[in-house]
Motif scaffolding. Structure first.
Motif, short mmCIF file in Angstrom:
data_model
loop_
_atom_site.label_atom_id
_atom_site.label_comp_id
_atom_site.label_asym_id
_atom_site.label_seq_id
_atom_site.Cartn_x
_atom_site.Cartn_y
_atom_site.Cartn_z
N ARG A 235 0.95 -1.22 -0.10
CA ARG A 235 0.14 0.02 0.05
C ARG A 235 0.67 1.23 0.09
N VAL A 236 0.72 2.08 -0.82
CA VAL A 236 1.43 3.36 -1.26
C VAL A 236 0.47 4.40 -1.28
N VAL A 237 0.61 5.66 -0.58
CA VAL A 237 -0.25 6.83 -0.63
C VAL A 237 0.40 7.77 -1.37
N LEU A 238 -0.33 8.62 -2.01
CA LEU A 238 0.07 9.96 -2.79
C LEU A 238 -0.84 10.96 -2.74
N GLN A 239 -0.28 12.11 -2.02
CA GLN A 239 -1.33 13.37 -1.92
C GLN A 239 -1.01 14.25 -2.87
N ILE A 240 -1.70 14.19 -3.84
CA ILE A 240 -1.60 15.42 -5.04
C ILE A 240 -1.66 16.60 -4.46
N PRO A 241 -0.76 17.45 -4.77
CA PRO A 241 -0.66 18.97 -4.47
C PRO A 241 -2.05 19.50 -4.84
N ALA A 242 -2.90 20.32 -3.98
CA ALA A 242 -4.25 20.65 -3.98
C ALA A 242 -5.12 19.89 -4.77
N GLY A 243 -4.93 18.81 -4.56
CA GLY A 243 -5.93 17.56 -5.19
C GLY A 243 -6.24 16.45 -4.11
N PRO A 244 -6.64 15.40 -4.80
CA PRO A 244 -7.22 14.32 -4.02
C PRO A 244 -5.77 13.47 -3.17
N ARG A 245 -6.08 12.72 -2.48
CA ARG A 245 -5.22 11.75 -1.86
C ARG A 245 -5.38 10.41 -2.44
N LEU A 246 -4.66 9.82 -3.07
CA LEU A 246 -4.82 8.46 -3.96
C LEU A 246 -3.93 7.44 -3.08
N ALA A 247 -4.58 6.32 -2.95
CA ALA A 247 -3.73 5.08 -2.18
C ALA A 247 -3.67 4.18 -3.30
N PHE A 248 -2.63 3.49 -3.28
CA PHE A 248 -2.58 2.27 -4.47
C PHE A 248 -2.33 0.89 -3.41
N GLN A 249 -3.16 -0.01 -3.76
CA GLN A 249 -3.00 -1.30 -2.94
C GLN A 249 -2.87 -2.45 -3.86
N ARG A 250 -1.80 -3.47 -3.37
CA ARG A 250 -1.69 -4.43 -4.28
C ARG A 250 -3.09 -5.28 -4.56
N ALA A 251 -3.13 -5.96 -5.33
CA ALA A 251 -4.26 -6.57 -5.65
C ALA A 251 -3.73 -7.93 -6.50
N PRO A 252 -3.34 -8.97 -5.77
CA PRO A 252 -2.92 -10.05 -6.77
C PRO A 252 -4.08 -10.66 -7.72
N GLY A 253 -3.57 -10.83 -9.03
CA GLY A 253 -4.63 -11.26 -10.01
C GLY A 253 -5.28 -10.13 -10.72
N HIS A 254 -4.74 -8.78 -10.24
CA HIS A 254 -5.78 -7.61 -10.98
C HIS A 254 -5.60 -7.81 -12.27
N SER A 255 -6.72 -7.62 -12.84
CA SER A 255 -6.76 -7.25 -14.33
C SER A 255 -7.61 -5.98 -14.58
N PRO A 256 -6.98 -5.31 -15.39
CA PRO A 256 -7.64 -4.11 -15.83
C PRO A 256 -9.03 -3.83 -16.22
N PRO A 257 -9.60 -2.92 -16.39
CA PRO A 257 -11.16 -2.91 -16.71
C PRO A 257 -11.08 -2.70 -18.34
N ASP A 258 -11.80 -3.18 -18.96
CA ASP A 258 -12.12 -3.11 -20.41
C ASP A 258 -12.56 -1.95 -20.84
N TRP A 259 -12.05 -0.69 -21.25
CA TRP A 259 -12.71 0.32 -21.73
C TRP A 259 -13.03 0.42 -23.01
N PRO A 260 -14.41 0.88 -23.47
CA PRO A 260 -15.25 1.33 -22.53
C PRO A 260 -16.35 0.70 -22.49
N ARG A 261 -16.20 -0.80 -22.28
CA ARG A 261 -17.32 -1.55 -21.91
C ARG A 261 -18.05 -1.26 -20.64
#
Length: 130
Positions: free
Chosen positions: A39-65
């Motif tokens: 788990r890694v956190v990123l605070q975008i300056p003057a923007g949102p806080r994004l957190a990235f978490q490991r997801a074993p077997g992650h498959s990306p979304p099929d855009w634009p389905r």
């Protein structure tokens, strides 16, 4: 209406949290803070806080389905008020590992769609400043 709670973070599942946090730090600014390898956190300056978490077997979304495997959400980035600024931002995100998903009719839509290195869609938007 009174809020029940305040938004803390947008959390993104991915195969490599550190790498994806570095990608978005290069796109939106900030410095990733590694809480643990999964788990890694990123605070975008003057923007949102994004957190990235490991997801074993992650498959990306099929855009634009819109069925199974479709995107759940995406991030929009203000890339400037002119197409020249968007073109410059596009070259930078492609060099960072993004890939174009949709550039068709972008001038009519005022945005272009890309996939980050883990396959999540995001947009570079042309936002005319008043």
């Amino acid at each position: 209406m009174a809020a029940v709670a305040r938004l803390r973070s947008v959390v993104v599942d991915c195969p490599e949290p550190r790498e994806l946090a570095r990608f978005y730090a290069a796109v939106g600014g900030g410095m990733p803070e590694e809480e643990d390898p999964d788990r890694v956190v990123l605070q975008i300056p003057a923007g949102p806080r994004l957190a990235f978490q490991r997801a074993p077997g992650h498959s990306p979304p099929d855009w634009p389905r819109a069925d199974h495997g479709s995107q759940q959400f995406h991030l929009d980035f203000d890339a400037g008020g002119t197409w020249e600024e968007v073109d410059e931002a596009e070259q930078k995100v492609l060099a960072l590992g993004a890939r174009a998903l949709d550039r068709e009719d972008s001038e009519e839509k005022d945005f272009r769609v890309y996939a980050d290195p883990a396959g999540h869609p995001f947009c570079l938007c042309r936002i005319e400043q008043p």
